[in-house]
Scaffold this motif. Structure first.
Motif, PDB file in Angstrom:
ATOM      1  N   TRP A   3       0.863  -1.188   0.000  1.00 23.93           N
ATOM      2  CA  TRP A   3       0.000   0.000   0.000  1.00 23.93           C
ATOM      3  C   TRP A   3       0.892   1.229   0.000  1.00 23.93           C
ATOM      4  O   TRP A   3       1.961   1.238   0.626  1.00 23.93           O
ATOM      5  N   ALA A   4       0.483   2.269  -0.701  1.00 26.85           N
ATOM      6  CA  ALA A   4       1.243   3.517  -0.714  1.00 26.85           C
ATOM      7  C   ALA A   4       0.301   4.694  -0.574  1.00 26.85           C
ATOM      8  O   ALA A   4      -0.822   4.672  -1.104  1.00 26.85           O
ATOM      9  N   ALA A   5       0.741   5.710   0.156  1.00 26.71           N
ATOM     10  CA  ALA A   5      -0.056   6.926   0.308  1.00 26.71           C
ATOM     11  C   ALA A   5      -0.224   7.587  -1.055  1.00 26.71           C
ATOM     12  O   ALA A   5       0.692   7.541  -1.879  1.00 26.71           O
ATOM     13  N   PRO A   6      -1.363   8.205  -1.317  1.00 23.58           N
ATOM     14  CA  PRO A   6      -1.613   8.848  -2.612  1.00 23.58           C
ATOM     15  C   PRO A   6      -0.539   9.843  -3.034  1.00 23.58           C
ATOM     16  O   PRO A   6      -0.207   9.958  -4.212  1.00 23.58           O
ATOM     17  N   ASP A   7       0.031  10.565  -2.074  1.00 27.20           N
ATOM     18  CA  ASP A   7       1.051  11.568  -2.403  1.00 27.20           C
ATOM     19  C   ASP A   7       2.461  11.103  -2.043  1.00 27.20           C
ATOM     20  O   ASP A   7       3.363  11.911  -1.813  1.00 27.20           O
ATOM     21  N   VAL A  59      11.372   6.831   8.871  1.00 23.21           N
ATOM     22  CA  VAL A  59      11.663   5.633   9.660  1.00 23.21           C
ATOM     23  C   VAL A  59      11.144   4.430   8.893  1.00 23.21           C
ATOM     24  O   VAL A  59       9.976   4.395   8.486  1.00 23.21           O
ATOM     25  N   ILE A  60      12.026   3.450   8.683  1.00 26.98           N
ATOM     26  CA  ILE A  60      11.623   2.204   8.053  1.00 26.98           C
ATOM     27  C   ILE A  60      11.544   1.143   9.153  1.00 26.98           C
ATOM     28  O   ILE A  60      12.548   0.815   9.785  1.00 26.98           O
ATOM     29  N   VAL A  61      10.347   0.680   9.394  1.00 28.65           N
ATOM     30  CA  VAL A  61      10.095  -0.278  10.469  1.00 28.65           C
ATOM     31  C   VAL A  61       9.885  -1.669   9.885  1.00 28.65           C
ATOM     32  O   VAL A  61       9.131  -1.837   8.927  1.00 28.65           O
ATOM     33  N   MET A  62      10.554  -2.650  10.487  1.00 31.08           N
ATOM     34  CA  MET A  62      10.298  -4.036  10.126  1.00 31.08           C
ATOM     35  C   MET A  62       9.916  -4.796  11.382  1.00 31.08           C
ATOM     36  O   MET A  62      10.595  -4.681  12.410  1.00 31.08           O
ATOM     37  N   ARG A  63       8.829  -5.536  11.282  1.00 33.59           N
ATOM     38  CA  ARG A  63       8.364  -6.299  12.443  1.00 33.59           C
ATOM     39  C   ARG A  63       8.095  -7.745  12.040  1.00 33.59           C
ATOM     40  O   ARG A  63       7.232  -8.015  11.200  1.00 33.59           O
ATOM     41  N   PRO A  64       8.854  -8.699  12.613  1.00 33.96           N
ATOM     42  CA  PRO A  64       8.565 -10.107  12.354  1.00 33.96           C
ATOM     43  C   PRO A  64       7.159 -10.438  12.857  1.00 33.96           C
ATOM     44  O   PRO A  64       6.809 -10.126  13.993  1.00 33.96           O
ATOM     45  N   SER A  73       7.040 -14.438   7.821  1.00 33.69           N
ATOM     46  CA  SER A  73       6.239 -13.275   7.427  1.00 33.69           C
ATOM     47  C   SER A  73       6.733 -12.031   8.153  1.00 33.69           C
ATOM     48  O   SER A  73       6.919 -12.063   9.379  1.00 33.69           O
ATOM     49  N   ILE A  74       6.949 -10.955   7.411  1.00 34.54           N
ATOM     50  CA  ILE A  74       7.450  -9.713   7.994  1.00 34.54           C
ATOM     51  C   ILE A  74       6.635  -8.531   7.474  1.00 34.54           C
ATOM     52  O   ILE A  74       6.279  -8.476   6.299  1.00 34.54           O
ATOM     53  N   GLU A  75       6.359  -7.620   8.374  1.00 32.65           N
ATOM     54  CA  GLU A  75       5.621  -6.399   8.051  1.00 32.65           C
ATOM     55  C   GLU A  75       6.631  -5.261   7.905  1.00 32.65           C
ATOM     56  O   GLU A  75       7.467  -5.060   8.776  1.00 32.65           O
ATOM     57  N   THR A  76       6.575  -4.528   6.793  1.00 28.64           N
ATOM     58  CA  THR A  76       7.475  -3.399   6.558  1.00 28.64           C
ATOM     59  C   THR A  76       6.660  -2.123   6.397  1.00 28.64           C
ATOM     60  O   THR A  76       5.733  -2.082   5.588  1.00 28.64           O
ATOM     61  N   LEU A  77       7.002  -1.105   7.182  1.00 26.18           N
ATOM     62  CA  LEU A  77       6.282   0.166   7.153  1.00 26.18           C
ATOM     63  C   LEU A  77       7.274   1.315   7.011  1.00 26.18           C
ATOM     64  O   LEU A  77       8.355   1.283   7.595  1.00 26.18           O
ATOM     65  N   ILE A  78       6.903   2.316   6.224  1.00 25.95           N
ATOM     66  CA  ILE A  78       7.749   3.494   6.057  1.00 25.95           C
ATOM     67  C   ILE A  78       6.956   4.731   6.466  1.00 25.95           C
ATOM     68  O   ILE A  78       5.871   4.991   5.928  1.00 25.95           O
ATOM     69  N   TYR A  79       7.525   5.475   7.419  1.00 27.31           N
ATOM     70  CA  TYR A  79       6.835   6.663   7.947  1.00 27.31           C
ATOM     71  C   TYR A  79       7.637   7.931   7.684  1.00 27.31           C
ATOM     72  O   TYR A  79       8.866   7.915   7.679  1.00 27.31           O
ATOM     73  N   SER A  80       6.920   9.022   7.495  1.00 26.86           N
ATOM     74  CA  SER A  80       7.525  10.349   7.461  1.00 26.86           C
ATOM     75  C   SER A  80       7.476  10.883   8.881  1.00 26.86           C
ATOM     76  O   SER A  80       6.404  10.939   9.489  1.00 26.86           O
ATOM     77  N   ALA A 102       3.475   0.664   2.986  1.00 27.00           N
ATOM     78  CA  ALA A 102       3.379  -0.517   3.841  1.00 27.00           C
ATOM     79  C   ALA A 102       3.357  -1.764   2.976  1.00 27.00           C
ATOM     80  O   ALA A 102       2.852  -1.755   1.847  1.00 27.00           O
ATOM     81  N   GLY A 103       3.940  -2.814   3.482  1.00 24.75           N
ATOM     82  CA  GLY A 103       3.940  -4.067   2.739  1.00 24.75           C
ATOM     83  C   GLY A 103       4.046  -5.258   3.660  1.00 24.75           C
ATOM     84  O   GLY A 103       4.659  -5.195   4.723  1.00 24.75           O
TER      85      GLY A 103
END
Length: 205
Positions: A29-33, A104-109, A155-162, A171-172
């Motif tokens: 998923w990606a933010a529209p902007d 911030v690039i977050v990875m969570r197992p 399975s891992i969750e990856t999130l990128i925040y401003s 998010a992926g």
């Protein structure tokens, strides 16, 4: 559950090489902007959410290495935030802001599971065009009986925040089958994540 990732290398060592596979994202998923907020050239912190200290530190450093090689100015979160303040939301936020971190690039197992797949029998030849052509062949035909294959899926969750906008940019959810070790898993994951980030313009100068 998270600590079991440290056993990935032990499990993989016992797996046939032919079963080893890479990483794939099952959803993104990606933010529209998002395209307007490229992280290339900006200070980005890597954060692995794990209570296993050694896994967290090695994971964050592994991400830094992979991301720097792809043009992102990354730094491990453990180098910015004292261990005792890491899980405190306000204190962590203050550290990210005062050190001028922009992303911030977050990875969570999320999980590590065994999955069983049934492999159906495969016939070695195919003289099936006519009944009598098959009749003579069929009595002597050999086949490979079906079998059961077990894969280890991480399975891992990856999130990128401003950080300035306090906003989710990307998010992926990913799956890695039979990883050789944690370092290889992270390398594959970052490689695939960077591809997705470039598609959204997040890793483009």
């Amino acid at each position: 559950m998270i600590r079991t990732l440290t056993r990935v290398a032990l499990f993989a060592a016992a797996m046939p090489v032919a079963l080893l596979a890479g990483t794939k994202f099952t959803s993104t998923w990606a933010a529209p902007d998002a395209r307007q907020m490229s992280l290339a050239g900006k200070k980005v912190a890597t954060l692995v959410m794990s209570s296993d200290e050694s896994l967290r530190m090695s994971g964050e450093e592994g991400l830094v290495t992979e991301l720097k090689g792809r043009g992102i100015n990354a730094i491990a979160a453990y180098r910015l935030i004292p261990k005792e303040e890491l899980k405190d939301v306000e204190k962590a936020r203050s550290w990210f802001e005062r050190t001028n971190v922009e992303g911030v690039i977050v990875m969570r197992p999320v999980s590590m599971d065994k999955r069983t797949t049934y492999v159906p029998p495969v016939f070695t030849s195919g003289y099936y065009n006519s009944l009598w052509g098959y009749y003579g062949y069929g009595w002597g035909a050999m086949y490979e009986p079906g079998s059961i294959r077990e894969d280890m899926v991480v399975s891992i969750e990856t999130l990128i925040y401003s950080v300035p906008k306090n906003m989710l940019l990307w998010a992926g959810s990913s799956e890695t089958k039979n990883p050789k070790d944690t370092r290889k898993l992270l390398a594959d994951l970052v490689k695939e994540a960077t591809k997705e980030m470039k598609k959204q313009g997040l890793a483009v100068k």
